[in-house]
Design an enzyme around this catalytic site. Structure first.
Site, PDB file in Angstrom:
ATOM      1  N   THR A 101       0.841  -1.186   0.000  1.00  0.00           N
ATOM      2  CA  THR A 101       0.000   0.000   0.000  1.00  0.00           C
ATOM      3  C   THR A 101       0.881   1.244   0.000  1.00  0.00           C
ATOM      4  O   THR A 101       1.577   1.487   1.001  1.00  0.00           O
ATOM      5  CB  THR A 101      -0.865   0.029   1.295  1.00  0.00           C
ATOM      6  OG1 THR A 101      -1.288  -1.300   1.609  1.00  0.00           O
ATOM      7  CG2 THR A 101      -2.057   0.944   1.141  1.00  0.00           C
ATOM      8  N   PRO A 102       0.900   2.022  -1.083  1.00  0.00           N
ATOM      9  CA  PRO A 102       1.693   3.255  -1.066  1.00  0.00           C
ATOM     10  C   PRO A 102       1.189   4.170   0.052  1.00  0.00           C
ATOM     11  O   PRO A 102      -0.017   4.358   0.193  1.00  0.00           O
ATOM     12  CB  PRO A 102       1.435   3.867  -2.441  1.00  0.00           C
ATOM     13  CG  PRO A 102       0.987   2.729  -3.295  1.00  0.00           C
ATOM     14  CD  PRO A 102       0.243   1.806  -2.366  1.00  0.00           C
ATOM     15  N   LYS A 103       2.126   4.667   0.850  1.00  0.00           N
ATOM     16  CA  LYS A 103       1.746   5.425   2.052  1.00  0.00           C
ATOM     17  C   LYS A 103       2.278   6.847   2.030  1.00  0.00           C
ATOM     18  O   LYS A 103       3.386   7.090   1.568  1.00  0.00           O
ATOM     19  CB  LYS A 103       2.269   4.706   3.303  1.00  0.00           C
ATOM     20  CG  LYS A 103       1.638   3.342   3.485  1.00  0.00           C
ATOM     21  CD  LYS A 103       2.347   2.516   4.529  1.00  0.00           C
ATOM     22  CE  LYS A 103       1.813   1.097   4.541  1.00  0.00           C
ATOM     23  NZ  LYS A 103       2.323   0.261   3.428  1.00  0.00           N
ATOM     24  N   GLY A 200      -7.040  -4.719   3.241  1.00  0.00           N
ATOM     25  CA  GLY A 200      -7.310  -3.994   4.474  1.00  0.00           C
ATOM     26  C   GLY A 200      -8.420  -4.686   5.264  1.00  0.00           C
ATOM     27  O   GLY A 200      -8.997  -5.680   4.801  1.00  0.00           O
ATOM     28  N   GLU A 230     -13.513 -12.314   3.029  1.00  0.00           N
ATOM     29  CA  GLU A 230     -12.778 -12.749   4.226  1.00  0.00           C
ATOM     30  C   GLU A 230     -13.740 -12.822   5.407  1.00  0.00           C
ATOM     31  O   GLU A 230     -13.478 -13.512   6.393  1.00  0.00           O
ATOM     32  CB  GLU A 230     -11.650 -11.758   4.547  1.00  0.00           C
ATOM     33  CG  GLU A 230     -10.301 -12.188   4.026  1.00  0.00           C
ATOM     34  CD  GLU A 230      -9.185 -11.282   4.522  1.00  0.00           C
ATOM     35  OE1 GLU A 230      -9.214 -10.085   4.189  1.00  0.00           O
ATOM     36  OE2 GLU A 230      -8.289 -11.778   5.224  1.00  0.00           O
ATOM     37  N   ASP A 305       0.155 -14.905   1.685  1.00  0.00           N
ATOM     38  CA  ASP A 305      -0.538 -13.739   2.256  1.00  0.00           C
ATOM     39  C   ASP A 305       0.453 -12.893   3.073  1.00  0.00           C
ATOM     40  O   ASP A 305       0.873 -11.844   2.623  1.00  0.00           O
ATOM     41  CB  ASP A 305      -1.725 -14.175   3.121  1.00  0.00           C
ATOM     42  CG  ASP A 305      -2.793 -13.096   3.261  1.00  0.00           C
ATOM     43  OD1 ASP A 305      -2.704 -12.100   2.532  1.00  0.00           O
ATOM     44  OD2 ASP A 305      -3.713 -13.260   4.085  1.00  0.00           O
TER      45      ASP A 305
END
Ligand code: 6MZ
Ligand code: ZN
Length: 366
Positions: A101-103, A200, A230, A305
């Site tokens: 995830t680019p943060k 997420g 999920e 995962d």
């Protein structure tokens, strides 16, 4: 050769691995120690959580928040990327689709762009294996050619790992932030980015929020893989299928009607056995939907995962499938090889992977 060792020896393809979930425990502890000394965290509290075994799904997301505190600077992002790639290569993973995830972190002067640059710098720094990252038709800017290394006998021996990146949209993000990630993925296509993931905490966020970005990705020709079911949420699963993802991950709580759609559209499923068991997504591994999908010849790929978080490896996932579901070497090899068809990389890479598996078959199949 014993089946466990053999599962390590065969070439493997990893399609579902989160960068921050794949960090070595030893690195996390080292980072926690430094932050402990600076008074940012209490080391003892953190060390206890990192080394704990069973983890419920909500606990995992609390832990990710902690991981992100430990890894929020460019140098650390590069370091963990390098180590994660080296660990996968040591498991004979020949193609790794690594997602992250680019943060944005203003305090650290980090933008989504600079975060991704740090990831790519980490790939450049890998020195135990040759990394093939650049798309063949791109500039040579990101073509990685580390120096040869000697093995224990002093011979030059290099393995090669193909790496492609997926940019993840976190379910906590806004529509604008998700759009930014998709645009960044497009900008970084020549640097090895091949698609978009939605991940997420599954109890967080509304599906509507992500639609514009996911549709935008589709229009740009970026393939999608979605964390799907999920937790039970039939409406969301239906909406996810309406968008025609190229792959889905997990698929733990899918109703019969949606399975029919998934099967008729032949959407490959990324299966994460240990992750699902550890986060208590099912009563027993024997009940895992792997069995039905495998028996109905549905496209699937075994994946880790979060190999750090769940203390597993891709070799171990293959061994787990072999030992739990009674697959023989031929079936396991075929399962590993079949993942070639579901990678998001181009045909040239697929062809190279077919050659790798052909050579391995001659060497490793009885
Ligand atoms: C256990 N099952 C899961 N379900 C959903 N999302 C998951 C996940 N495991 C990991 N992530 C997603 O990946 C992020 C960590 O890697 P990066 O910071 O992106 O490199 C987590 O914060 C979460 O958003
Ligand atoms: Zn995942």
């Amino acid at each position: 050769m014993e089946i466990r060792e053999w599962c390590h020896e065969i070439p493997k393809i990893e399609l579902h691995a989160h960068l921050n979930g794949s960090i070595r425990d030893s690195t996390l502890l080292e980072l926690a120690k430094v932050l402990g000394e600076k008074g940012v965290i209490v080391f003892e509290d953190v060390a206890h959580v990192i080394t704990k075994n069973g983890r419920s799904l909500p606990e995992c997301f609390k832990l990710f928040d902690l991981y992100h505190i430990l890894t929020t600077d460019h140098g650390t992002v590069s370091r963990i990327t390098k180590e994660v790639v080296e660990d996968f290569a040591a498991e004979n993973v020949v193609y790794l689709e690594l997602r992250t995830t680019p943060k944005k972190n203003e305090a650290k002067g980090m933008t989504k762009q600079s975060y991704m640059k740090a990831v790519i710098d980490g790939l450049r720094a890998v020195d135990t294996v040759d990394v093939a990252l650049a798309n063949s038709d791109s500039s040579t800017d990101y073509c990685l050619e580390p120096l040869p290394i000697n093995d224990t006998q002093g011979r030059i021996r290099r393995n090669k790992i193909y790496i492609r990146l997926l940019l993840s949209i976190d379910r906590r993000e806004t529509t604008a932030s998700a759009m930014e990630t998709v645009d960044l993925a497009m900008e970084l296509k020549d640097a090895g980015v091949v698609g978009i993931d939605l991940s997420g905490n599954p109890v967080v966020g509304e599906w509507q929020t992500f639609i514009p970005a996911l549709k935008h990705a589709k229009q740009l020709g970026l393939p999608l893989t979605l964390h799907c079911a999920e937790i039970p949420n039939q409406k969301e699963v239906q909406a996810m299928l309406d968008i025609h993802p190229e792959r889905i991950g997990h698929a733990c709580f899918i109703e019969e009607e949606e399975w029919r759609r998934i099967k008729s559209a032949k959407i490959p499923v990324e299966i994460c056995l240990t992750s699902n068991v550890r986060t208590e997504r099912l009563h027993s591994i024997d009940d895992h939907h792997f069995v039905d999908l495998y028996n109905s010849k549905h496209p699937l790929a075994l994946c880790t995962d979060d190999c750090g978080l769940f203390s597993t490896t891709l070799s171990n996932e293959y061994y787990l499938a072999a030992s739990t579901f009674g697959l023989d070497k031929g079936q396991i090899f075929q399962l590993a090889r079949s993942a070639i068809e579901f990678v998001f990389a181009d045909n040239e890479v697929k062809e190279a992977l077919r050659n790798i598996f052909e050579a391995a078959e001659r060497k490793l199949m009885p």
